[in-house]
Structures are given as C-alpha cells and as structure tokens.
Design a protein around this motif. Structure first.
Motif, PDB file in Angstrom:
ATOM      1  N   TYR A   1       0.823  -1.210   0.000  1.00 25.64           N
ATOM      2  CA  TYR A   1       0.000   0.000   0.000  1.00 25.64           C
ATOM      3  C   TYR A   1       0.855   1.257   0.000  1.00 25.64           C
ATOM      4  CZ  TYR A   1      -4.432  -2.357   0.313  1.00 25.64           C
ATOM      5  OH  TYR A   1      -5.533  -3.108   0.011  1.00 25.64           O
ATOM      6  N   LEU A   2       1.986   1.202   0.715  1.00 24.29           N
ATOM      7  CA  LEU A   2       2.876   2.366   0.738  1.00 24.29           C
ATOM      8  C   LEU A   2       3.439   2.639  -0.661  1.00 24.29           C
ATOM      9  CD1 LEU A   2       4.815   2.049   4.102  1.00 24.29           C
ATOM     10  CD2 LEU A   2       3.162   3.787   3.439  1.00 24.29           C
ATOM     11  N   VAL A   3       3.875   1.557  -1.320  1.00 19.14           N
ATOM     12  CA  VAL A   3       4.399   1.710  -2.682  1.00 19.14           C
ATOM     13  C   VAL A   3       3.316   2.302  -3.586  1.00 19.14           C
ATOM     14  CG1 VAL A   3       5.169   0.448  -4.725  1.00 19.14           C
ATOM     15  CG2 VAL A   3       6.123  -0.113  -2.501  1.00 19.14           C
ATOM     16  N   SER A   4       2.126   1.763  -3.449  1.00 21.80           N
ATOM     17  CA  SER A   4       1.012   2.243  -4.272  1.00 21.80           C
ATOM     18  C   SER A   4       0.735   3.728  -4.010  1.00 21.80           C
ATOM     19  CB  SER A   4      -0.233   1.412  -3.957  1.00 21.80           C
ATOM     20  OG  SER A   4      -1.386   2.072  -4.374  1.00 21.80           O
ATOM     21  N   VAL A   5       0.651   4.084  -2.731  1.00 17.04           N
ATOM     22  CA  VAL A   5       0.307   5.469  -2.371  1.00 17.04           C
ATOM     23  C   VAL A   5       1.389   6.443  -2.859  1.00 17.04           C
ATOM     24  CG1 VAL A   5       0.155   7.028  -0.389  1.00 17.04           C
ATOM     25  CG2 VAL A   5      -1.242   4.965  -0.456  1.00 17.04           C
ATOM     26  N   PHE A   6       2.658   6.055  -2.698  1.00 15.51           N
ATOM     27  CA  PHE A   6       3.721   6.964  -3.126  1.00 15.51           C
ATOM     28  C   PHE A   6       3.809   7.061  -4.656  1.00 15.51           C
ATOM     29  CE2 PHE A   6       5.207   6.541   1.275  1.00 15.51           C
ATOM     30  CZ  PHE A   6       5.350   7.890   1.553  1.00 15.51           C
ATOM     31  N   THR A   7       3.511   5.961  -5.332  1.00 15.25           N
ATOM     32  CA  THR A   7       3.480   6.016  -6.801  1.00 15.25           C
ATOM     33  C   THR A   7       2.381   6.973  -7.263  1.00 15.25           C
ATOM     34  OG1 THR A   7       4.182   3.714  -6.850  1.00 15.25           O
ATOM     35  CG2 THR A   7       3.290   4.602  -8.895  1.00 15.25           C
ATOM     36  N   LEU A   8       1.227   6.822  -6.656  1.00 16.47           N
ATOM     37  CA  LEU A   8       0.116   7.702  -7.018  1.00 16.47           C
ATOM     38  C   LEU A   8       0.440   9.147  -6.655  1.00 16.47           C
ATOM     39  CD1 LEU A   8      -3.081   5.722  -5.929  1.00 16.47           C
ATOM     40  CD2 LEU A   8      -1.948   5.780  -8.110  1.00 16.47           C
ATOM     41  N   ALA A   9       1.055   9.328  -5.481  1.00 13.25           N
ATOM     42  CA  ALA A   9       1.382  10.687  -5.031  1.00 13.25           C
ATOM     43  C   ALA A   9       2.331  11.349  -6.027  1.00 13.25           C
ATOM     44  CB  ALA A   9       2.001  10.647  -3.639  1.00 13.25           C
ATOM     45  N   ALA A  10       3.300  10.591  -6.543  1.00 14.93           N
ATOM     46  CA  ALA A  10       4.241  11.150  -7.526  1.00 14.93           C
ATOM     47  C   ALA A  10       3.506  11.560  -8.799  1.00 14.93           C
ATOM     48  CB  ALA A  10       5.318  10.114  -7.847  1.00 14.93           C
ATOM     49  N   ALA A  11       2.594  10.717  -9.248  1.00 13.72           N
ATOM     50  CA  ALA A  11       1.823  11.036 -10.462  1.00 13.72           C
ATOM     51  C   ALA A  11       0.947  12.263 -10.224  1.00 13.72           C
ATOM     52  CB  ALA A  11       0.971   9.842 -10.866  1.00 13.72           C
ATOM     53  N   PHE A  12       0.310  12.289  -9.067  1.00 19.19           N
ATOM     54  CA  PHE A  12      -0.580  13.422  -8.743  1.00 19.19           C
ATOM     55  C   PHE A  12       0.223  14.706  -8.578  1.00 19.19           C
ATOM     56  CE2 PHE A  12      -3.835  10.355  -6.662  1.00 19.19           C
ATOM     57  CZ  PHE A  12      -4.380  10.103  -7.910  1.00 19.19           C
ATOM     58  N   LEU A  13       1.418  14.579  -7.986  1.00 20.00           N
ATOM     59  CA  LEU A  13       2.255  15.777  -7.789  1.00 20.00           C
ATOM     60  C   LEU A  13       2.674  16.358  -9.135  1.00 20.00           C
ATOM     61  CD1 LEU A  13       3.806  17.725  -5.979  1.00 20.00           C
ATOM     62  CD2 LEU A  13       5.689  16.093  -5.928  1.00 20.00           C
ATOM     63  N   SER A  14       3.056  15.495 -10.072  1.00 18.96           N
ATOM     64  CA  SER A  14       3.425  15.977 -11.409  1.00 18.96           C
ATOM     65  C   SER A  14       2.265  16.753 -12.020  1.00 18.96           C
ATOM     66  CB  SER A  14       3.767  14.810 -12.326  1.00 18.96           C
ATOM     67  OG  SER A  14       4.697  13.986 -11.730  1.00 18.96           O
ATOM     68  N   PHE A  15       1.104  16.184 -11.891  1.00 16.82           N
ATOM     69  CA  PHE A  15      -0.088  16.810 -12.453  1.00 16.82           C
ATOM     70  C   PHE A  15      -0.375  18.160 -11.752  1.00 16.82           C
ATOM     71  CE2 PHE A  15      -4.860  16.991 -11.947  1.00 16.82           C
ATOM     72  CZ  PHE A  15      -5.077  17.619 -13.152  1.00 16.82           C
ATOM     73  N   ALA A  16      -0.403  18.118 -10.422  1.00 25.48           N
ATOM     74  CA  ALA A  16      -0.744  19.333  -9.672  1.00 25.48           C
ATOM     75  C   ALA A  16       0.300  20.425  -9.892  1.00 25.48           C
ATOM     76  CB  ALA A  16      -0.865  19.005  -8.185  1.00 25.48           C
ATOM     77  N   ALA A  17       1.576  20.022  -9.997  1.00 21.90           N
ATOM     78  CA  ALA A  17       2.637  21.007 -10.225  1.00 21.90           C
ATOM     79  C   ALA A  17       2.475  21.656 -11.600  1.00 21.90           C
ATOM     80  CB  ALA A  17       3.999  20.334 -10.112  1.00 21.90           C
ATOM     81  N   THR A  18       2.095  20.860 -12.585  1.00 23.09           N
ATOM     82  CA  THR A  18       1.902  21.412 -13.930  1.00 23.09           C
ATOM     83  C   THR A  18       0.696  22.340 -13.950  1.00 23.09           C
ATOM     84  OG1 THR A  18       2.710  19.293 -14.733  1.00 23.09           O
ATOM     85  CG2 THR A  18       1.817  20.780 -16.368  1.00 23.09           C
ATOM     86  N   VAL A  19      -0.342  21.957 -13.226  1.00 22.67           N
ATOM     87  CA  VAL A  19      -1.523  22.835 -13.126  1.00 22.67           C
ATOM     88  C   VAL A  19      -1.114  24.166 -12.481  1.00 22.67           C
ATOM     89  CG1 VAL A  19      -3.751  23.143 -11.973  1.00 22.67           C
ATOM     90  CG2 VAL A  19      -3.219  20.973 -13.073  1.00 22.67           C
ATOM     91  N   THR A  20      -0.297  24.074 -11.442  1.00 26.37           N
ATOM     92  CA  THR A  20       0.157  25.286 -10.755  1.00 26.37           C
ATOM     93  C   THR A  20       1.010  26.146 -11.690  1.00 26.37           C
ATOM     94  OG1 THR A  20       0.187  24.030  -8.704  1.00 26.37           O
ATOM     95  CG2 THR A  20       1.330  26.132  -8.687  1.00 26.37           C
ATOM     96  N   ALA A  21       1.888  25.499 -12.437  1.00 23.66           N
ATOM     97  CA  ALA A  21       2.729  26.249 -13.386  1.00 23.66           C
ATOM     98  C   ALA A  21       1.860  26.942 -14.431  1.00 23.66           C
ATOM     99  CB  ALA A  21       3.709  25.287 -14.063  1.00 23.66           C
TER     100      ALA A  21
END
Lengths: 299, 251
Positions: A24-44
């Motif tokens: 679950y930790l691996v899953s959550v961190f993988t998703l978090a990385a994908a979501f962070l990329s997305f959210a960071a691009t939205v912010t940019a």
C-alpha cells in the motif's frame, strides 16, 4: 445499525491496509508522484496564466528617447501622448531614474548597477494603455507606428514578442496539465486496480467465508472500494502537501526575479481546486477498485 | 391437488426447514452427483446424511446453503425456492443457518475471536455486543481465553471448535455440518457431537453429513442414505425413517 455496518466495513478496509502495508505504501507513493506531477503542472499553468493576465492588464509601451532630448521636451511629449486615444497614463523616466529603478530591482546587487554611467540608460516614456487598448494588438501597433515617426524617439517597445512567447508557453503548459491529468488518472486507476486485485486474491478465503455466513455482494465489495478511495485520497493529500512545500521553495528561490517579471508572488492552487483534485483522486481510486471487484463478481 | 404438490411430492401440513423436490445435479453430463432426490428436513430435527465418498452428501449440503443451484428440481429453504431468489435474498437466508466444514474454513490471518465475529459483523451487531457473544461462544465450545490467537496457530480440534462457535454464534435456525468430526480425535469428536445434539435439543435443525457408521450407531437419529447420487429412502418423520426398509436407522 448503519453506523455499526460502516464501522465494520471501515475496519475491514483497515485490515486490508495492515495486512500488506508495504504494498500500500508503494502504491500510495506512486500515485502521489503522479498526482504531484499533475498538480505542479496545473500550478505552473496557473502562474503563467496569471503572469499573462498581469502583463495584459498593465500593458505598456516603452518609448526610448534620443540621448539629446532635454527634460522639458520630454514633458511636452508626455503631455501630447497622454491625449491620444487608448493611453491611460504616461510616465517620464530619465536615464538616472531608469538606472535607479534597475538598482532597486536588483536588491543586494543594486550597487553594481549604480556604477554604470547614466548615459547607458536612455530616457523613456512609459505609456500605460487602457484595458481595451491593451488587448487590441492592432491599436497598439498603430500607436507604436505614430510614436516611431517622431524625431526625438529612438525606438518603441510594444513587448508583443514577449506576449506571444508567454501566450504560447501558457498554452503548452495548459495542454501539458491536461495530458498529465489524464496520465495521472490512468496511473491511479491501473495501480489501484492492481493493488486491490492482489488484495482480493490474498483475501479469497475471507471472502468465501463472508459469503458463507450471509454477506451480500455489496458487503463483500465495499471495503475494497473504500481501500481504493483511501489510496487515492491519501496519495493526493500527500501530493498537495508536497506541492505546497515545493511552491514555497520555488518562491524562495525566485523571490527576487518575480517582481521584475511583474508578478508579486506565485499563485497557489485555490482551496476549491484542491477540493476538486481530492475528489478526483477519490474517484480514480474508486474506479480502480471497481475494476477489480468487478472481476470478483464474475469469479 | 389429489394430495400431491406441483413437484409431485406429498403435500404436507408442515413447512419443512429444508426441502428437496426432485433435485438433480450434474457436474458431468453422463454422471449425476445427485439424481431425482426429494426429501424434507423438519424444523428442530437432527438428521444424518450418510453415504460413502462421492455418494452426494457434500453436494446435497452445498445445495442446501445455496453455494450452487440444482440443474433440475427445486431446493426449498424455509419454504422459499432458492431458484426464485435474488442473490441478496439468498445471502440473507444464509444468515439463518450455520455451516461447519470438515476443513474448518477459518480465515488463517484472523484471530479465533475475529473468525467467530464474522457472522455478527455481517449482521451489523455492535462491537461491544460482539465481544461479549464471542467470549460466550468460546466458553461454550470449551476454548475460553484463546480469542486473540491466530486461527492458523490452533490445533485441528481447536480450529473445528472455533468453526462451530462461528456457526452457532448467531443462534441459527439450521446447522449444516459436513463431516465435522472427520479430522478429530475421539475426545474432540464427542465434544462436537454433544454440542450439536445440545443445539438440536434446543430447537436448532441439524443436518450432519457423515460416512461414519459408528457415529450414527452411537448417536441415533434419522438417516438419509445416499448412494451414487441417489437417495435410498426419503423420510418425512422419525417414525417413517424407522419404518423405511432401505434406510437403516442407526442404533
């Protein structure tokens, strides 16, 4: 009764987390990385959009004057220009003032600018346009042409190139945000589906027993759906917290440059956008889990 | 109606706890696991389903708790034809029965208490009440204080008792037991059978599938004998069971 059932279902979902925490930790961190990329691009994209709006809102034409123009004639010219349609205000700037503005803008390194000769900074008129004129490229160009024909004018800068570049960059960042959004959604669905599928497989005995003791399909499936939703929610929460830290860091690094670009501070994602992202991540987790528990039903 | 139901069986004044009406079940087209089987189990009855391996005992039990459906005929549960029920309704009917398996079917990753609590959680019973009832059941099956032990760490006898505790914890109307003593020593087997008879005496319908003739002889109850998927005799009461020549009544 309902609360008790919700309590049991939540506990069963919790058991799923506790039984395979590493997965679950691996899953959550993988998703978090994908979501962070997305959210960071939205912010940019939001920041570029904001910058473009500010530039358009405070559009200026800078008229650089010949070195031999005296201050009195600058005043007359400014007065004449301010009467032209589309001009909101005109500010005169001598070479010395231009040098001082740069020195102030550079902060700690300002003294270096003050050592430069005054003649390195031509006098200028900073012409602020009305909102309507600022957004009308044809009008801006006509005004620039008229100003260029004046004897005392050395050159006229309309900043059109910058607008075009920034507009293109904004468009690209928006498209990247959409693309990354779709990728993040697909990643979330696939990762959650895979994790839930392994969960279903490892808990096959428990599922069999639950059915034997009269559990409905909904009762069997709900904890898995809840696990999927929680994975999405936790991952997006982590991503948004990371983005907050990242934004603060970038703000610290670019703090001196931002005012020069005409932007006071970085735009952060508003609360409503964060809420939408959190709901979206829950939805992605739900769909991923649904894919796997759909297989459970067929089985 | 000339004294017959539409299934071709005698119409009875009672509502059977479980009824089979000309039930057949085929796993292979040419070989019937059950063929044209009809019988009733009355409320509160203790019934043996006997027969050698492959006779159809386990298939009959699986049909009783709705794990699978008949290819032809009807299985009645408390008067409900399982074929006509939505899966959710079948699930709700299962809450009225308890099932005990020879291989226990415990969840090895859960503790004994968590295993016993599963039916109560499904029923939506509150945790405080679950704790009390689980502890009561553990005492009833002679295993007080082992609630926190993992099911996988228990001995075979202990696991079977936990499985029985799980089957009995919601006080079911019907208890189905598939060779519940098959893997147990004499002491544990007697303990389990005493418990089942005690529940039958208290009004629970008990259907026990076994091939153990000694057991049936030692504890006489109505017997439904199966052979190659066929019921050798269908009895509707203890008296008929005794009278039926092809179905030996133990004891």
């Amino acid at each position: 009764m309902l609360w008790t059932k919700i309590n049991h279902i939540t506990r069963r979902a919790g058991r799923g987390f506790l039984r395979r925490p590493a997965l679950y930790l691996v899953s959550v961190f993988t998703l978090a990385a994908a979501f962070l990329s997305f959210a960071a691009t939205v912010t940019a994209a939001a920041n570029l959009d904001h910058l473009l709006s500010r530039w358009l809102g405070s559009a200026e034409i800078t008229v650089y004057l010949s070195n031999d123009v005296i201050q009195e004639r600058m005043g007359l010219l400014a007065s004449a220009v301010s009467d032209i349609s589309g001009v909101a205000a005109v500010k005169t700037r001598t070479g010395r003032e231009a040098r001082e503005d740069l020195a102030l803008g550079l902060g700690d390194q300002g003294d270096m600018a003050r050592t430069l000769p005054e003649t390195a900074f031509p006098a200028s008129l900073d012409i602020s346009l009305t909102q309507a004129a600022a957004r009308d490229q044809k009008l801006r160009n006509e005004l620039a042409q008229r100003l260029r024909r004046l004897d005392m004018v050395s050159s006229v800068e309309t900043y059109d190139d910058w607008f075009e570049r920034l507009s293109a960059l904004t468009l690209v960042s928006r498209m990247a945000a959409w693309g990354l959004g779709l990728v993040a959604l697909a990643v979330a669905i696939l990762v959650v589906a895979a994790v839930i599928r392994t969960g279903v497989a490892s808990r096959a005995k428990e599922i069999e027993v639950l059915r034997l003791v009269g559990a409905t399909e909904r009762y069997v499936r709900l904890p898995f759906l809840l696990e999927g939703i929680l994975q999405g929610l936790i991952a997006m929460s982590l991503a948004l917290l990371s983005l907050r830290g990242l934004t603060s860091y970038v703000e610290g690094v670019t703090g001196q440059v931002l005012p020069l670009l005409g932007s006071g501070a970085l735009v952060r994602l508003p609360a409503i956008a964060c809420l939408v992202l959190l709901l979206g991540s829950c939805f992605a987790g739900f769909i991923g889990a649904l894919v796997s528990v759909g297989a459970l039903r067929r089985a | 109606m000339n004294g017959k139901s539409h299934h071709g069986q005698p119409a009875h004044a009672y509502l059977p706890a479980i009824g089979f009406r000309r039930v057949s079940r085929f796993y292979k087209p040419e070989k019937a696991a059950l063929f044209d089987v009809s019988f009733d189990v009355l409320p509160g009855e203790f019934v043996y389903i006997s027969g050698s391996s492959g006779a159809g005992k386990s298939t009959a039990l699986r049909l009783m708790y709705g794990a699978e459906g008949p290819d032809t005929g009807a299985v009645l549960f408390g008067g409900h034809d399982l074929r006509n029920l939505h899966p959710t309704a079948v699930a709700l009917l299962r809450r009225r029965l308890g099932v005990v398996f020879q291989d226990y079917r415990l969840v090895p990753e859960l503790t004994a208490a968590q295993n016993i609590a599963l039916p109560l959680e499904v029923d939506g019973v509150r945790h405080a009440e679950i704790s009390v009832r689980v502890e009561e059941m553990l005492e009833a099956v002679g295993l007080p204080g082992i609630g926190k032990e993992l099911a996988s760490s228990l001995s075979g006898g202990e696991q079977q008792r936990v499985a029985i505790a799980r089957a009995l914890v919601r006080h079911p109307e019907i208890l189905l037991a598939d060779e519940p003593t098959g893997n147990l020593d004499v002491y544990n087997a007697n303990f389990v059978l005493d418990l089942l008879e005690e529940k039958a005496a208290a009004g629970t319908t008990v259907v026990l599938a076994t091939h153990d003739r000694m057991l049936m002889a030692a504890r006489p109850h109505r017997v439904m004998a199966f052979e190659r998927g066929r019921l050798l005799g269908a009895n509707h009461s203890q008296a008929e069971a005794i009278a039926a020549p092809c179905v030996p009544r133990a004891g």
